[in-house]
Scaffold this active site. Structure first.
Site, short mmCIF file in Angstrom:
data_model
loop_
_atom_site.label_atom_id
_atom_site.label_comp_id
_atom_site.label_asym_id
_atom_site.label_seq_id
_atom_site.Cartn_x
_atom_site.Cartn_y
_atom_site.Cartn_z
N ASP A 1 -2.67 9.02 -10.60
CA ASP A 1 -3.36 8.09 -11.61
C ASP A 1 -1.82 7.58 -12.20
O ASP A 1 -1.03 6.78 -12.14
CB ASP A 1 -3.41 8.51 -12.15
N GLU B 1 -4.87 2.18 -3.77
CA GLU B 1 -3.89 2.20 -3.93
C GLU B 1 -3.05 0.56 -3.59
O GLU B 1 -1.77 1.10 -2.70
CB GLU B 1 -3.22 3.35 -2.83
N HIS C 1 -4.84 14.54 -8.47
CA HIS C 1 -5.55 12.89 -9.33
C HIS C 1 -4.79 12.84 -10.19
O HIS C 1 -4.68 11.63 -10.62
CB HIS C 1 -6.65 12.90 -9.54
N ASP D 1 0.60 -0.92 0.26
CA ASP D 1 0.08 -0.21 -0.09
C ASP D 1 0.78 0.90 0.18
O ASP D 1 2.03 1.35 0.79
CB ASP D 1 -0.86 0.00 1.49
N1 LIG Z 1 -5.32 9.29 -7.97
C1 LIG Z 1 -6.19 8.05 -7.98
N2 LIG Z 1 -6.37 8.43 -6.59
C2 LIG Z 1 -6.85 7.29 -5.81
C3 LIG Z 1 -7.23 6.16 -7.20
N3 LIG Z 1 -8.06 5.06 -5.82
C4 LIG Z 1 -8.20 5.65 -4.91
N4 LIG Z 1 -7.15 6.95 -4.60
C5 LIG Z 1 -7.48 7.50 -3.59
O1 LIG Z 1 -6.35 6.83 -2.64
C6 LIG Z 1 -6.64 7.83 -1.37
C7 LIG Z 1 -6.40 6.91 -0.35
O2 LIG Z 1 -6.29 7.46 0.76
P1 LIG Z 1 -6.01 6.93 2.47
O3 LIG Z 1 -7.11 5.80 1.92
O4 LIG Z 1 -6.62 8.23 3.12
O5 LIG Z 1 -4.83 6.28 2.79
P2 LIG Z 1 -3.46 6.91 1.87
O6 LIG Z 1 -3.55 8.71 2.30
O7 LIG Z 1 -2.43 6.50 2.10
O8 LIG Z 1 -3.16 6.77 3.25
P3 LIG Z 1 -2.21 5.10 4.53
O9 LIG Z 1 -2.52 4.54 3.86
O10 LIG Z 1 -2.73 5.13 5.56
O11 LIG Z 1 -0.56 6.22 4.57
C8 LIG Z 1 -7.23 8.55 -1.26
O12 LIG Z 1 -7.47 10.12 -1.44
C9 LIG Z 1 -8.46 8.13 -2.94
O13 LIG Z 1 -8.81 8.94 -3.48
C10 LIG Z 1 -7.39 5.89 -8.08
O14 LIG Z 1 -7.57 5.24 -9.33
N5 LIG Z 1 -6.43 7.05 -8.22
#
Ligand SMILES: Nc1nc2c(ncn2[C@@H]2O[C@H](COP(=O)(O)OP(=O)(O)OP(=O)(O)O)[C@@H](O)[C@H]2O)c(=O)[nH]1
Length: 318
Positions: A210, A236, A206, A193
């Site tokens: 990506d 992610e 965003h 992750d």
């Molecule tokens: N650009 C982009 N963002 C994504 C996608 N799928 C999920 N996300 C974003 O990934 C982010 C995940 O955030 P969190 O679950 O808070 O996790 P994090 O900020 O990585 O924090 P930790 O995992 O605790 O280190 C969210 O803001 C989602 O909107 C994608 O396909 N593209």
């Protein structure tokens, strides 16, 4: 034999699908196994069989002849094509003159079909129990062929990264769990992750988020050994599956991946600082998919909670 070799085999689409789906099963078997097309062309060969024949081989007749001089491999194939039962045979290695006992059987995706999709050759020094193992393998191949057909309809890939998607990986890992129970195979699973990915989106936008996901996907594929599975689990988060790998080897592999990412291996222009946390676990006999994934997820949680940018390993409860 690599999957790219297999996919160049054009004479039967079903045979190609089976060769691809059989790859994991054949690899997991403890005895030397070769998957052949009905004309004797090698579609898949496991490491144990490669060691036996002395390396990669493209056609069975290049290496083996039948020990009974009156027969030819072609007559053996004809018998197999006409039969649904496994046929014992003795093969002479052309270079060493060693004689190998084997069982050869047809594999039909449709039991009513007159022509088999592929032929399985399994060598055994003991022979005992080989037929039942072949029955298991045939069953597994049929199960996998059905899953592969379903997956083909539903799509196998994640559209953003091009990696295998969650549905595909789930199906394959479900099969791996069943095989591990039958064959006591050694394998490990990892969940990876990106750390603080939300702030990457918030800071760079965003689209750049990506780009980072795509670069990570490319990097994980480049790090993968041919037998490993890499997929996007969601958001992610990525999943990795390592065959023939114990938990210590898995830790070493994953920690190398983590370190390289930490040192900027994703080569994004302009660069984005990125670290990852990884939770790993070893496949346990009797595991269900959710047990396997839950353990990896708990280890990932531990990696996040204890500061991120690290690999944590789950212990199997006895
Ligand atoms: N650009 C982009 N963002 C994504 C996608 N799928 C999920 N996300 C974003 O990934 C982010 C995940 O955030 P969190 O679950 O808070 O996790 P994090 O900020 O990585 O924090 P930790 O995992 O605790 O280190 C969210 O803001 C989602 O909107 C994608 O396909 N593209």
């Amino acid at each position: 034999m690599t999957s790219s070799n297999i996919s160049t085999y054009q004479s039967s689409d079903t045979a190609t699908t089976m060769a691809l789906s059989a790859e994991h099963i054949i690899k997991a078997l403890q005895s030397p196994v070769i998957l052949l097309s009905p004309d004797g062309q090698v579609l898949n060969i496991n490491n144990k069989a490669q060691a036996l024949v002395g390396g990669p081989v493209t056609h069975l007749a290049d290496v083996f002849m039948l020990s009974n001089q009156k027969q030819t491999l072609q007559t053996l194939y004809s018998r197999v094509l006409a039969s649904t039962a496994a046929i014992p045979c003795k093969l002479v290695h052309a270079r060493t003159n060693d004689i190998y006992t084997a069982v050869i059987s047809s594999i039909r995706s449709n039991p009513d079909s007159r022509r088999p999709d592929a032929i399985l050759l399994q060598f055994d020094t003991r022979l005992h129990g080989v037929t039942s193992k072949i029955m298991q393998l045939n069953q597994s191949i049929h199960e996998q062929a059905a899953i592969m057909r379903k997956l083909r309809n539903e799509g196998l890939h994640d559209t953003l990264t091009g990696l295998k998607n969650r549905r595909y990986v789930q199906s394959v890992l479900e099969m791996e769990c069943r095989l591990a129970t039958r064959h006591k195979s050694l394998a490990c699973c990892a969940l990876l992750d990106i750390d603080h990915f939300k702030s990457v989106n918030d800071t760079h936008g965003h689209n750049r988020g990506d780009d980072l996901l795509k670069a990570l996907g490319r990097f994980l594929l480049s790090e993968r050994r041919s037998s490993d599975i890499v997929g996007r689990w969601g958001g992610e988060e990525f999943v990795l599956y390592f065959h023939d790998t114990d938990i210590d080897q898995c830790f070493t592999l994953c920690d190398e991946i983590r370190q390289k990412i930490n040192e900027g291996a994703l080569s994004l222009e302009p660069p984005i600082n990125c670290t990852v946390s990884i939770g790993i676990t070893q496949l346990d006999s009797g595991d269900t998919l959710s047990e396997l994934i839950n353990r990896a997820d708990c280890a990932l949680y531990e990696a996040k909670e204890s500061g991120r940018n690290k690999v944590c390993s789950a212990r199997i409860e006895n």
